[in-house]
Design an enzyme around this catalytic site. Structure first.
Site, PDB file in Angstrom:
ATOM      1  N   GLY A  77       0.766  -1.242   0.000  1.00 28.99           N
ATOM      2  CA  GLY A  77       0.000   0.000   0.000  1.00 28.99           C
ATOM      3  C   GLY A  77       0.791   1.282   0.000  1.00 28.99           C
ATOM      4  O   GLY A  77       0.206   2.359  -0.186  1.00 28.99           O
ATOM      5  N   CYS A  88     -12.885   5.126 -28.254  1.00 31.03           N
ATOM      6  CA  CYS A  88     -14.167   5.808 -28.391  1.00 31.03           C
ATOM      7  C   CYS A  88     -14.908   5.870 -27.064  1.00 31.03           C
ATOM      8  O   CYS A  88     -15.917   5.191 -26.853  1.00 31.03           O
ATOM      9  CB  CYS A  88     -15.001   5.119 -29.457  1.00 31.03           C
ATOM     10  SG  CYS A  88     -14.105   5.059 -31.013  1.00 31.03           S
TER      11      CYS A  88
HETATM   12  C1  LIG Z   1      -2.895  -5.009  -4.173  1.00 34.72           C
HETATM   13  C2  LIG Z   1      -2.432  -5.689  -2.932  1.00 34.72           C
HETATM   14  C3  LIG Z   1      -1.152  -5.416  -2.425  1.00 34.72           C
HETATM   15  C4  LIG Z   1      -0.220  -4.404  -3.039  1.00 34.72           C
HETATM   16  O1  LIG Z   1      -0.704  -3.104  -2.931  1.00 34.72           O
HETATM   17  P1  LIG Z   1       0.199  -1.868  -3.396  1.00 34.72           P
HETATM   18  O2  LIG Z   1      -0.632  -0.692  -3.080  1.00 34.72           O
HETATM   19  O3  LIG Z   1       0.445  -2.025  -4.844  1.00 34.72           O
HETATM   20  O4  LIG Z   1       1.457  -1.913  -2.595  1.00 34.72           O
HETATM   21  C5  LIG Z   1      -0.759  -6.107  -1.303  1.00 34.72           C
HETATM   22  N1  LIG Z   1      -1.557  -7.021  -0.709  1.00 34.72           N
HETATM   23  C6  LIG Z   1      -2.786  -7.304  -1.174  1.00 34.72           C
HETATM   24  C7  LIG Z   1      -3.610  -8.306  -0.485  1.00 34.72           C
HETATM   25  C8  LIG Z   1      -3.263  -6.647  -2.299  1.00 34.72           C
HETATM   26  O5  LIG Z   1      -4.483  -6.927  -2.756  1.00 34.72           O
END
Ligand SMILES: *Cc1c(COP(=O)(O)O)cnc(C)c1O
Length: 425
Positions: A247, A353
């Site tokens: 995240g 489009c």
């Molecule tokens: C998408 C996701 C991540 C990675 O998220 P980022 O924001 O790209 O770092 C990690 N763990 C889970 C469970 C996810 O769905």
């Protein structure tokens, strides 16, 4: 020589007025490989990973790259060779990771909707852990494992109910989200998991959202998770690893996310203060490992002046770069060859489009038809989300390593697109 770094870091820079990736001029890549073209920097990927590795120096910690951010095989290979594990969310991603040379023991399996078939395959291979997202999934996984005569290693994804202060479409740790098990139900779910014959509880995990630029939601989530670990272990269920998800945000424009090592300095201080510093730790970063390791190079097709707006029509579109259409996301757009001269304000749009097919709004550019632009910060959630909408073939990808250029994906042909379709008799 005038060397200017772009916000996405030193691997992408101007030498004089020519945009370069590591030791290679982007214009040469566009001429040789055509556009739209994704260009990645090997050094930028390893640089992003090393920020996590510095942060975790001396700790029992491992990075599991969340490959939905960019699942191209060569990208996976870079992270596999650097010692990463992988966080997958589908059976397709499982096969990709194996094809890139990773071992089943390097894989954790997240996602709210795992099918029995996906569970069976992952159990037969012997993956590291399933991140389970609901109580019904516990029952199904236990049944599938029992059929195979094995015990599935499980971690429960708990929803800590903290606001990650990001876009609603990419926040995942709030009560109203489909992800994870509610914090208040977590202890009960752990007791259920511990009682099921086909499961072996090994950990706990959370993932509160994406493009998080603030330390506070991480600190809050950590407190909530550690409270739970205490409660679960008091109930006689040992927790071997704690996984704090991914995240972490990147700089697209003027965001100021913490560096991964600075973030983890703060988080490890809290872990130490609460007596959890010697636990096995895991993280699942996606965007922060690849987002600023890639650009998308595109050609200006037409300039279309208008009464209210001027349009700059390029050969990349929402099927290549879906983030603006999906989340109103911002990507910087810069010339591949800078030159002096008056700029005009354009909405930069693709040929698809749909009015939603825009890549950048109100950008001052001096580009002319036939010139190339680079859409920055395009390493994450671009190619992995690309589609064939409007029957557009997906772009080619190259990876630059110093002065070496590797084609890692050929441009998709019309034969590729039609393969598998059948005419009526
Ligand atoms: C998408 C996701 C991540 C990675 O998220 P980022 O924001 O790209 O770092 C990690 N763990 C889970 C469970 C996810 O769905």
């Amino acid at each position: 020589m005038n060397l200017t770094s772009l916000p996405q870091g030193p691997a992408f820079h101007y030498e004089g007025d020519a945009l370069c990736v590591e030791g290679v001029r982007v214009a040469e890549l566009a001429r040789e490989h055509g556009t739209p073209l994704f260009v990645y920097s090997h050094a930028a990927m390893l640089g992003a990973l090393s920020a996590y590795q510095r942060g975790f120096a001396g700790r029992k910690a491992r990075v599991f790259y969340a490959l939905k951010a960019n699942s191209s095989l060569a990208v996976l290979q870079v992270f596999a060779r650097a010692g990463c594990g992988f966080d997958i969310v589908s059976g397709g991603e499982l096969e990709r990771v194996l094809a890139a040379g990773a071992q089943p023991a390097d894989i954790i399996f997240s996602g709210v909707g795992k099918t029995r078939r996906e569970m069976r395959r992952a159990l037969e291979l012997g993956i590291h852990c399933f991140n389970v997202e609901s109580e019904p999934e516990l029952d199904v996984l236990s049944a599938v494992a029992t059929e195979l005569g094995v015990r599935a290693p499980v971690s429960l994804r708990v929803n800590p109910d903290v606001n990650p202060l990001t876009h609603p479409y990419i926040s995942t740790g709030l009560k109203g989200n489909k992800f994870g098990i509610a914090h208040k139900d977590a202890l009960r779910a752990y007791q259920r998991a511990a009682a099921l014959p086909g499961l072996r509880v090994v950990g706990i995990d959370c993932h509160i959202g994406s493009q998080i630029t603030n330390v506070t939601p991480y600190l809050d989530a950590m407190d909530r998770i550690l409270d739970l670990v205490t409660a679960i272990e008091s109930a006689g269920i040992p927790i071997v690893h704690i996984d704090f998800g991914g995240g972490l945000g990147i700089v697209y424009n003027e965001e100021q996310p913490p560096a991964a090592d600075a973030l983890w300095q703060r988080l490890l201080a809290k872990l130490d203060a609460r007596g959890f510093g010697d636990r096995q730790l895991m993280v699942e970063p996606g965007r922060s490992l690849v987002g600023n390791a890639g650009i998308c190079v595109t050609e200006v097709l037409y300039l279309k002046p208008g009464e209210q707006k001027n349009f700059c029509i390029i050969d990349a579109a929402m099927n290549d770069l879906p983030r603006p259409a999906m989340y109103e996301a911002f990507h910087q757009i810069v010339p591949v060859q800078r030159r002096a001269g008056a700029t005009t304000v354009y909405d930069v749009v693709g040929p698809v489009c749909e009015s939603g097919d825009w890549i950048g709004r109100e950008r001052a550019l001096s580009a002319q038809p036939g010139e190339w632009l680079a859409v920055l910060s395009a390493g994450a959630y671009c190619m992995s989300m690309a589609s064939n909408y409007n029957s557009r073939g997906r772009a080619a990808e190259v990876l630059v390593d110093g002065s070496k250029v590797h084609v890692i994906r050929e441009r998709e042909s019309i034969e590729d697109q039609l393969r598998g379709e059948k005419l009526l008799p």
